[in-house]
Design a protein around this motif. Structure first.
Motif, PDB file in Angstrom:
ATOM      1  N   GLY A 108      -3.540   8.977  -9.354  1.00 14.39           N
ATOM      2  CA  GLY A 108      -2.265   8.507  -8.840  1.00 14.39           C
ATOM      3  C   GLY A 108      -1.990   8.969  -7.420  1.00 14.39           C
ATOM      4  O   GLY A 108      -1.262   8.303  -6.681  1.00 14.39           O
ATOM      5  N   TYR A 165      -4.507   6.449  -5.253  1.00 10.92           N
ATOM      6  CA  TYR A 165      -4.506   4.994  -5.452  1.00 10.92           C
ATOM      7  C   TYR A 165      -3.416   4.354  -4.597  1.00 10.92           C
ATOM      8  O   TYR A 165      -2.274   4.797  -4.571  1.00 10.92           O
ATOM      9  N   GLY A 166      -3.787   3.302  -3.893  1.00 14.89           N
ATOM     10  CA  GLY A 166      -2.847   2.602  -3.030  1.00 14.89           C
ATOM     11  C   GLY A 166      -2.929   3.050  -1.585  1.00 14.89           C
ATOM     12  O   GLY A 166      -2.431   2.358  -0.701  1.00 14.89           O
ATOM     13  N   SER A 167      -3.543   4.199  -1.347  1.00 16.11           N
ATOM     14  CA  SER A 167      -3.725   4.668   0.033  1.00 16.11           C
ATOM     15  C   SER A 167      -5.219   4.819   0.323  1.00 16.11           C
ATOM     16  O   SER A 167      -5.759   4.126   1.184  1.00 16.11           O
ATOM     17  N   LYS A 184      -7.633   0.841  -2.156  1.00 16.89           N
ATOM     18  CA  LYS A 184      -6.817  -0.366  -2.089  1.00 16.89           C
ATOM     19  C   LYS A 184      -7.605  -1.564  -2.609  1.00 16.89           C
ATOM     20  O   LYS A 184      -8.633  -1.925  -2.047  1.00 16.89           O
ATOM     21  N   GLU A 185      -7.114  -2.154  -3.705  1.00 19.65           N
ATOM     22  CA  GLU A 185      -7.784  -3.314  -4.306  1.00 19.65           C
ATOM     23  C   GLU A 185      -7.175  -4.605  -3.777  1.00 19.65           C
ATOM     24  O   GLU A 185      -5.952  -4.749  -3.708  1.00 19.65           O
ATOM     25  N   ASN A 186      -8.039  -5.558  -3.440  1.00 21.17           N
ATOM     26  CA  ASN A 186      -7.603  -6.882  -3.006  1.00 21.17           C
ATOM     27  C   ASN A 186      -7.944  -7.867  -4.120  1.00 21.17           C
ATOM     28  O   ASN A 186      -9.118  -8.164  -4.361  1.00 21.17           O
ATOM     29  N   GLU A 190      -1.691  10.329   5.271  1.00 23.44           N
ATOM     30  CA  GLU A 190      -2.177   9.370   4.296  1.00 23.44           C
ATOM     31  C   GLU A 190      -3.297  10.005   3.482  1.00 23.44           C
ATOM     32  O   GLU A 190      -4.224  10.590   4.029  1.00 23.44           O
ATOM     33  N   PRO A 245      -4.725  -3.983 -11.382  1.00 24.82           N
ATOM     34  CA  PRO A 245      -4.153  -2.700 -10.969  1.00 24.82           C
ATOM     35  C   PRO A 245      -2.976  -2.285 -11.840  1.00 24.82           C
ATOM     36  O   PRO A 245      -2.153  -3.117 -12.237  1.00 24.82           O
ATOM     37  N   ASN A 246      -2.929  -1.002 -12.155  1.00 30.90           N
ATOM     38  CA  ASN A 246      -1.826  -0.398 -12.916  1.00 30.90           C
ATOM     39  C   ASN A 246      -1.663  -0.997 -14.317  1.00 30.90           C
ATOM     40  O   ASN A 246      -0.565  -0.974 -14.882  1.00 30.90           O
ATOM     41  N   THR A 303     -12.596  -3.719  -2.945  1.00 29.68           N
ATOM     42  CA  THR A 303     -11.798  -2.499  -2.913  1.00 29.68           C
ATOM     43  C   THR A 303     -12.121  -1.729  -1.642  1.00 29.68           C
ATOM     44  O   THR A 303     -13.281  -1.404  -1.389  1.00 29.68           O
TER      45      THR A 303
END
Length: 394
Positions: free
Chosen positions: A81, A84-86, A89-91, A132, A58-59, A97
């Protein structure tokens, strides 16, 4: 083709023992390196659907060389952007994901709050909760397009740009993605390449897939290229390429809303015969056995399957392709059309350059907003003026 190293072993994605190499590295909790730069860029390994996958950390997209398959333009140049993150979400531990959608995946009542009864006292909330971000249908299509790498163009890719290659890439992009505890590749339906010689065999597979019992209780997600729209006994039917005997039905009310909301996409498709119109839609199988669309979105793509939003962007794509440039198309995701956005990023130089399209019909406010974005950007910028087709430095 990108090269990688894990321990002392160097390999590419077409290595005959790729899965064995990744399996051993996964067991040893090793991080492979992408060798696109002298220092290398760390990747991680995910295991999903009986396969091991190399994934970008990520990033870290900006740290890869612009010509690398793992390179990703800065978040400021696309709509990624925002979600991403909301919504995405990558684990890193599981390689899964998690996606959050703003469209429903099953029939049900609207979530619109009930209006208060006349005369009833209304209590105002004492606080406001931030909304969100979630992926809409267009955002999901942009995400899969970017994950598949089909927003990128290199002259060497020309011979591989066909429906077979796109379908394969999109299905691979679905691997390791989950929405509401359901694997995305079980939700998404992408028709295989139709062949008249194998018509009965293909139709049997389609019928089996669409007859899946769960289809009666949930929606699937169709991704396909629109061929035409025809009147049906009730409403309209969408004919999708490679699905000649399986039309998707729309009621008249929904069809009218589609024409109104996507008037620009329709006009661009009809005005550019070499272009294509992609459909992403949620659908269910009615008791009569036919698929009916619930929600729908459209995306214009060039003859090379590169997404575009305006005739000027299509002209830019044609210019870059004709001049043998390599580039990555910037995708909007959930961003409003009114927000200026870079059209593409040139990736055939050591330093990537963002390309912005001048809107000749834009108002002063839009032009000023574009200048502000360019001034604040950390990426070198170029301007494309459709009236004087050339790339100019800012």
């Amino acid at each position: 083709m990108s090269h990688y190293r894990v321990g002392t072993i160097e390999f590419t994605e077409d290595h005959g023992r790729l899965q064995t190499i990744l399996k051993q590295a996964y067991a040893n909790q090793q991080r492979p390196l992408c060798l696109c730069t002298a220092q290398g860029v760390e990747l991680y390994i995910a295991f999903a659907y009986d396969r091991y996958w190399l994934k970008r950390m990520p990033n870290s997209g900006e740290r890869h060389h612009p010509g690398c398959d793992s390179y990703e333009p800065p978040a400021e140049l696309s709509g990624l952007g925002q979600v991403y993150g909301s919504a995405i979400k990558e684990n890193l531990d599981t390689g899964i994901t998690q996606l959050k959608f703003d469209f429903r995946l099953a029939p049900g009542k609207s979530r619109t709050p009930v209006a208060p009864v006349e005369g009833e006292e209304v209590t105002k909330p004492t606080s406001i909760k931030a909304s969100e971000a979630k992926l809409g249908l267009r955002g999901l299509l942009h995400y899969l397009w970017e994950q598949s790498g089909w927003q990128r163009w290199t002259p060497a890719a020309d011979s591989r740009r066909n429906w077979y290659g796109l379908r394969k890439a999109l299905l691979e992009a679905c691997a390791g993605k989950v929405a509401k505890a359901t694997a995305l590749d079980r939700l998404v339906f992408i028709p295989e390449t139709f062949s008249l010689d194998k018509k009965d065999e293909i139709n049997a597979r389609i019928a089996k897939d669409l007859a899946y019992p769960d289809n009666l209780n949930r929606f699937r997600v169709l991704i396909g290229e629109l061929k035409e729209v025809k009147p049906a006994r009730f409403g309209q039917k969408l004919i999708i390429k490679h699905l000649p005997e399986y039309p998707f039905y729309l009621n008249d009310q929904t069809y009218k809303r589609v024409l109104k909301q996507f008037d620009t996409e329709w006009l661009l498709w009809r005005g550019n015969e070499a272009s294509r119109l992609m459909v992403i839609a949620t659908f269910s199988i009615r008791l009569g056995g036919y698929p009916e669309i619930d929600q729908l979105s459209l995306m214009n793509v060039s003859s090379q399957w590169i997404p575009f939003e305006t005739a000027e962007e299509l002209a830019l794509i044609d210019y870059l392709v004709a001049h043998g440039r390599s580039f990555s198309k910037c995708l909007r995701y959930n961003l409003a059309r009114s927000k200026p956005l870079a059209a593409a990023v040139l990736v055939d130089t050591d330093t990537p350059s963002a390309v912005y399209v001048v809107d000749t019909a834009a108002h002063d406010e839009s032009t000023a907003a574009l200048r502000d974005i360019i001034a604040e950007s950390r990426t070198p910028s170029l301007i494309w003026d459709p009236l004087q087709p050339a790339l100019c430095e800012v």
